[in-house]
Design a protein around this motif. Structure first.
Motif, PDB file in Angstrom:
ATOM      1  N   ASP A 292      31.503  29.709  37.164  1.00  0.00           N
ATOM      2  CA  ASP A 292      31.635  29.598  35.706  1.00  0.00           C
ATOM      3  C   ASP A 292      32.778  28.673  35.315  1.00  0.00           C
ATOM      4  O   ASP A 292      32.657  27.888  34.369  1.00  0.00           O
ATOM      5  CB  ASP A 292      31.871  30.993  35.088  1.00  0.00           C
ATOM      6  N   ASP A 293      33.894  28.740  36.047  1.00  0.00           N
ATOM      7  CA  ASP A 293      35.012  27.853  35.767  1.00  0.00           C
ATOM      8  C   ASP A 293      34.627  26.391  36.016  1.00  0.00           C
ATOM      9  O   ASP A 293      34.959  25.495  35.238  1.00  0.00           O
ATOM     10  CB  ASP A 293      36.219  28.195  36.654  1.00  0.00           C
ATOM     11  N   TYR A 294      33.922  26.145  37.108  1.00  0.00           N
ATOM     12  CA  TYR A 294      33.494  24.789  37.440  1.00  0.00           C
ATOM     13  C   TYR A 294      32.554  24.235  36.368  1.00  0.00           C
ATOM     14  O   TYR A 294      32.711  23.102  35.914  1.00  0.00           O
ATOM     15  CB  TYR A 294      32.824  24.770  38.813  1.00  0.00           C
ATOM     16  N   GLU A 295      31.584  25.037  35.963  1.00  0.00           N
ATOM     17  CA  GLU A 295      30.643  24.583  34.938  1.00  0.00           C
ATOM     18  C   GLU A 295      31.331  24.348  33.607  1.00  0.00           C
ATOM     19  O   GLU A 295      30.979  23.405  32.877  1.00  0.00           O
ATOM     20  CB  GLU A 295      29.503  25.597  34.785  1.00  0.00           C
ATOM     21  N   ALA A 296      32.280  25.165  33.255  1.00  0.00           N
ATOM     22  CA  ALA A 296      32.998  24.981  31.990  1.00  0.00           C
ATOM     23  C   ALA A 296      33.820  23.687  32.003  1.00  0.00           C
ATOM     24  O   ALA A 296      33.997  23.050  30.974  1.00  0.00           O
ATOM     25  CB  ALA A 296      33.907  26.175  31.741  1.00  0.00           C
ATOM     26  N   ARG A 297      34.308  23.301  33.163  1.00  0.00           N
ATOM     27  CA  ARG A 297      35.097  22.074  33.276  1.00  0.00           C
ATOM     28  C   ARG A 297      34.242  20.813  33.178  1.00  0.00           C
ATOM     29  O   ARG A 297      34.749  19.737  32.888  1.00  0.00           O
ATOM     30  CB  ARG A 297      35.800  22.097  34.643  1.00  0.00           C
TER      31      ARG A 297
ATOM     32  N   LEU B 111      46.094  22.151  44.187  1.00  0.00           N
ATOM     33  CA  LEU B 111      45.864  23.002  43.021  1.00  0.00           C
ATOM     34  C   LEU B 111      44.567  22.622  42.323  1.00  0.00           C
ATOM     35  O   LEU B 111      44.257  21.441  42.178  1.00  0.00           O
ATOM     36  CB  LEU B 111      47.016  22.861  42.025  1.00  0.00           C
ATOM     37  N   ASN B 112      43.794  23.618  41.914  1.00  0.00           N
ATOM     38  CA  ASN B 112      42.609  23.398  41.088  1.00  0.00           C
ATOM     39  C   ASN B 112      43.050  23.271  39.636  1.00  0.00           C
ATOM     40  O   ASN B 112      44.058  23.830  39.245  1.00  0.00           O
ATOM     41  CB  ASN B 112      41.657  24.594  41.162  1.00  0.00           C
ATOM     42  N   PRO B 113      42.272  22.558  38.813  1.00  0.00           N
ATOM     43  CA  PRO B 113      42.574  22.558  37.385  1.00  0.00           C
ATOM     44  C   PRO B 113      42.400  23.950  36.766  1.00  0.00           C
ATOM     45  O   PRO B 113      43.011  24.270  35.771  1.00  0.00           O
ATOM     46  CB  PRO B 113      41.579  21.583  36.780  1.00  0.00           C
ATOM     47  N   SER B 114      41.532  24.744  37.359  1.00  0.00           N
ATOM     48  CA  SER B 114      41.360  26.113  36.884  1.00  0.00           C
ATOM     49  C   SER B 114      41.634  27.047  38.055  1.00  0.00           C
ATOM     50  O   SER B 114      41.700  26.639  39.206  1.00  0.00           O
ATOM     51  CB  SER B 114      39.948  26.326  36.352  1.00  0.00           C
ATOM     52  N   GLY B 115      41.795  28.291  37.761  1.00  0.00           N
ATOM     53  CA  GLY B 115      42.141  29.270  38.794  1.00  0.00           C
ATOM     54  C   GLY B 115      43.558  29.759  38.568  1.00  0.00           C
ATOM     55  O   GLY B 115      44.471  28.961  38.388  1.00  0.00           O
ATOM     56  N   GLN B 116      43.736  31.048  38.551  1.00  0.00           N
ATOM     57  CA  GLN B 116      45.043  31.652  38.273  1.00  0.00           C
ATOM     58  C   GLN B 116      45.987  31.457  39.453  1.00  0.00           C
ATOM     59  O   GLN B 116      45.618  31.667  40.593  1.00  0.00           O
ATOM     60  CB  GLN B 116      44.879  33.145  37.976  1.00  0.00           C
ATOM     61  N   ILE B 117      47.235  31.056  39.163  1.00  0.00           N
ATOM     62  CA  ILE B 117      48.270  30.924  40.185  1.00  0.00           C
ATOM     63  C   ILE B 117      49.031  32.247  40.260  1.00  0.00           C
ATOM     64  O   ILE B 117      49.373  32.842  39.243  1.00  0.00           O
ATOM     65  CB  ILE B 117      49.236  29.772  39.844  1.00  0.00           C
TER      66      ILE B 117
END
Length: 73
Positions: A66-71, A41-47
């Motif tokens: 964008d999700d990666y950069e925000a993290r 599981l990624n910390p972000s990304g919709q399940i």
């Protein structure tokens, strides 16, 4: 009369024990779930999940840039 009474239950037919719902829908879980493809599981990304052949299947959207950069911050 007796024949009509005996025929009544057969009008509805037998019901299926397992219902196959193949529509994926959003899922927010507090506990980690096993993804269909076996990935972590990624910390972000919709399940997403669906009920298929008597069990729940889970998949996750890939992480966007964008999700990666925000993290990172």
């Amino acid at each position: 009369m007796t024949q009509d009474y005996l025929a009544f239950p057969r009008l509805f037919g037998a019901r299926s024990v397992t219902i196959d719902v193949t529509v994926w829908h959003k899922h927010n879980s507090f506990l980690p779930v096993q993804l269909t493809d076996g990935a972590r599981l990624n910390p972000s990304g919709q399940i997403w999940r669906r009920f298929h052949l008597g069990e729940w299947e889970y998949k996750q959207d890939p992480e966007t840039l964008d999700d990666y950069e925000a993290r990172q911050f």
